[in-house]
Scaffold this motif. Structure first.
Motif, PDB file in Angstrom:
ATOM      1  N   VAL A   1       0.688  -1.189  -0.084  1.00 11.39           N
ATOM      2  CA  VAL A   1       0.059   0.021  -0.047  1.00 11.39           C
ATOM      3  C   VAL A   1       0.679   1.110  -0.005  1.00 11.39           C
ATOM      4  CG1 VAL A   1      -1.656   1.246   1.450  1.00 11.39           C
ATOM      5  CG2 VAL A   1      -2.054  -0.963   1.168  1.00 11.39           C
ATOM      6  N   LYS A   2       1.973   1.217   0.748  1.00 12.31           N
ATOM      7  CA  LYS A   2       2.875   2.343   0.644  1.00 12.31           C
ATOM      8  C   LYS A   2       3.320   2.551  -0.552  1.00 12.31           C
ATOM      9  CE  LYS A   2       6.687   4.083   3.395  1.00 12.31           C
ATOM     10  NZ  LYS A   2       8.281   3.897   3.728  1.00 12.31           N
ATOM     11  N   LYS A   3       4.036   1.677  -1.183  1.00 16.22           N
ATOM     12  CA  LYS A   3       4.531   1.440  -2.475  1.00 16.22           C
ATOM     13  C   LYS A   3       3.631   2.033  -3.509  1.00 16.22           C
ATOM     14  CE  LYS A   3       8.035  -0.043  -5.486  1.00 16.22           C
ATOM     15  NZ  LYS A   3       8.787   1.110  -5.818  1.00 16.22           N
ATOM     16  N   LEU A   4       2.523   1.808  -3.310  1.00 16.47           N
ATOM     17  CA  LEU A   4       1.443   2.175  -4.531  1.00 16.47           C
ATOM     18  C   LEU A   4       1.201   3.621  -4.468  1.00 16.47           C
ATOM     19  CD1 LEU A   4      -1.292  -0.722  -4.580  1.00 16.47           C
ATOM     20  CD2 LEU A   4       0.065  -0.075  -6.310  1.00 16.47           C
ATOM     21  N   LYS A   5       0.985   4.101  -2.854  1.00 17.19           N
ATOM     22  CA  LYS A   5       0.821   5.573  -2.735  1.00 17.19           C
ATOM     23  C   LYS A   5       1.974   6.245  -3.198  1.00 17.19           C
ATOM     24  CE  LYS A   5      -0.703   8.370   0.998  1.00 17.19           C
ATOM     25  NZ  LYS A   5       0.104   9.588   0.837  1.00 17.19           N
ATOM     26  N   GLU A   6       3.112   5.927  -2.950  1.00 18.67           N
ATOM     27  CA  GLU A   6       4.395   6.647  -3.611  1.00 18.67           C
ATOM     28  C   GLU A   6       4.527   6.789  -4.965  1.00 18.67           C
ATOM     29  OE1 GLU A   6       7.629   4.556  -1.735  1.00 18.67           O
ATOM     30  OE2 GLU A   6       7.036   5.302   0.329  1.00 18.67           O
ATOM     31  N   GLU A   7       3.893   5.604  -5.561  1.00 17.40           N
ATOM     32  CA  GLU A   7       4.119   5.505  -7.051  1.00 17.40           C
ATOM     33  C   GLU A   7       2.939   6.683  -7.462  1.00 17.40           C
ATOM     34  OE1 GLU A   7       6.256   4.332  -9.291  1.00 17.40           O
ATOM     35  OE2 GLU A   7       7.342   3.879  -7.587  1.00 17.40           O
ATOM     36  N   SER A   8       1.803   6.656  -7.028  1.00 15.19           N
ATOM     37  CA  SER A   8       0.637   7.393  -7.436  1.00 15.19           C
ATOM     38  C   SER A   8       0.944   8.911  -7.349  1.00 15.19           C
ATOM     39  CB  SER A   8      -0.469   7.199  -6.351  1.00 15.19           C
ATOM     40  OG  SER A   8      -1.525   8.008  -6.893  1.00 15.19           O
ATOM     41  N   GLU A   9       1.788   9.141  -6.090  1.00 14.04           N
ATOM     42  CA  GLU A   9       2.208  10.586  -6.082  1.00 14.04           C
ATOM     43  C   GLU A   9       3.356  10.979  -6.899  1.00 14.04           C
ATOM     44  OE1 GLU A   9       3.520  10.557  -1.716  1.00 14.04           O
ATOM     45  OE2 GLU A   9       1.246  10.574  -1.255  1.00 14.04           O
ATOM     46  N   ARG A  10       4.175  10.200  -7.143  1.00 13.80           N
ATOM     47  CA  ARG A  10       5.322  10.253  -8.303  1.00 13.80           C
ATOM     48  C   ARG A  10       4.736  10.545  -9.524  1.00 13.80           C
ATOM     49  NH1 ARG A  10       9.494   7.681  -6.499  1.00 13.80           N
ATOM     50  NH2 ARG A  10       8.460   5.728  -6.106  1.00 13.80           N
ATOM     51  N   PHE A  11       3.447   9.866  -9.789  1.00 11.22           N
ATOM     52  CA  PHE A  11       3.044   9.826 -11.393  1.00 11.22           C
ATOM     53  C   PHE A  11       2.205  11.112 -11.391  1.00 11.22           C
ATOM     54  CE2 PHE A  11      -0.856   9.761 -13.676  1.00 11.22           C
ATOM     55  CZ  PHE A  11      -0.530   9.298 -14.986  1.00 11.22           C
ATOM     56  N   TRP A  12       1.687  11.689 -10.406  1.00 13.41           N
ATOM     57  CA  TRP A  12       0.840  13.134 -10.636  1.00 13.41           C
ATOM     58  C   TRP A  12       1.776  14.393 -10.635  1.00 13.41           C
ATOM     59  CZ3 TRP A  12      -3.773  13.518 -12.565  1.00 13.41           C
ATOM     60  CH2 TRP A  12      -4.388  12.404 -12.530  1.00 13.41           C
ATOM     61  N   GLN A  13       2.817  13.916  -9.692  1.00 10.14           N
ATOM     62  CA  GLN A  13       3.895  15.187  -9.771  1.00 10.14           C
ATOM     63  C   GLN A  13       4.784  15.356 -11.061  1.00 10.14           C
ATOM     64  OE1 GLN A  13       6.172  14.075  -6.243  1.00 10.14           O
ATOM     65  NE2 GLN A  13       4.347  14.613  -4.822  1.00 10.14           N
ATOM     66  N   LYS A  14       4.784  14.170 -11.875  1.00 13.60           N
ATOM     67  CA  LYS A  14       5.506  14.245 -13.293  1.00 13.60           C
ATOM     68  C   LYS A  14       4.723  15.052 -14.225  1.00 13.60           C
ATOM     69  CE  LYS A  14       7.505  10.329 -13.985  1.00 13.60           C
ATOM     70  NZ  LYS A  14       7.346   8.754 -14.390  1.00 13.60           N
ATOM     71  N   ASN A  15       5.558  15.759 -14.813  1.00 13.98           N
ATOM     72  CA  ASN A  15       4.582  16.390 -16.072  1.00 13.98           C
ATOM     73  C   ASN A  15       3.878  17.439 -15.728  1.00 13.98           C
ATOM     74  OD1 ASN A  15       6.519  14.850 -17.606  1.00 13.98           O
ATOM     75  ND2 ASN A  15       4.885  13.223 -18.000  1.00 13.98           N
TER      76      ASN A  15
END
Length: 173
Positions: free
Chosen positions: A7-21
């Motif tokens: 769950v922590k990894k998924l949350k981090e990946e989601s945040e990384r995705f939305w911060q990109k571009n």
């Protein structure tokens, strides 16, 4: 601890995705949350395979939302009926009772109807500013849509599409 790690990894990946571009900034500029962008992208994903039309389709849904109109999105009816194979949405289908039926309930459905591609999410975020409120498949059946801002114009193109579809079905028999 395994589930918490996932769950922590998924949350981090989601945040990384939305911060990109600049995705978060683009969503905010459109007056949308990332979740709303994701839901619009899921509907857009089911509307067309034509990447060139995705931003314009998203603009139609964003315009309808901003005007307080029903979204009237056929893919949400297909989702509500659990039948993405439907080729035509008929008036009877529009009565399907579901919070996902955007012909009955205003606003976005309560969640996404599929997992949209990154390119579709970005098409929503980069949607052009238009005054389009309607779209329908082109009568050439080439996969593209015709966009309009008046219902009368839309009806003209919708009738042409219906005739082309009827002709195609007749020729298949």
């Amino acid at each position: 601890a395994g589930v918490q790690t996932i769950v922590k990894k998924l949350k981090e990946e989601s945040e990384r995705f939305w911060q990109k571009n600049n995705r978060i900034e683009k969503a905010a500029e459109a007056g949308l949350t990332p979740q709303q962008v994701y839901i619009i992208a899921s509907i857009t994903e089911q509307e067309t395979n034509m990447q060139e039309d995705k931003g314009k389709i998203a603009s139609v849904y964003i315009n309808r939302l901003n005007k307080g109109m029903l979204l009237g999105a056929d893919p949400t009816v297909k989702y509500a009926m659990k039948d993405f194979g439907l080729k035509r949405i008929l008036y009877g289908h529009l009565k399907t009772e579901s919070p996902f039926n955007t012909y009955k309930y205003k606003g976005l459905p309560p969640g996404p109807i599929c997992t949209p591609s990154i390119s579709t999410i970005d098409a929503v975020l980069d949607a052009p500013k238009t005054d389009y409120l309607f779209f329908v498949a082109e009568s050439s059946l080439n996969g593209y849509s015709h966009f309009s801002n008046s219902y009368d114009e839309h009806e003209k193109y919708a009738k042409a599409y219906q005739q082309a579809l009827n002709e195609m079905m007749k020729n298949k028999k």
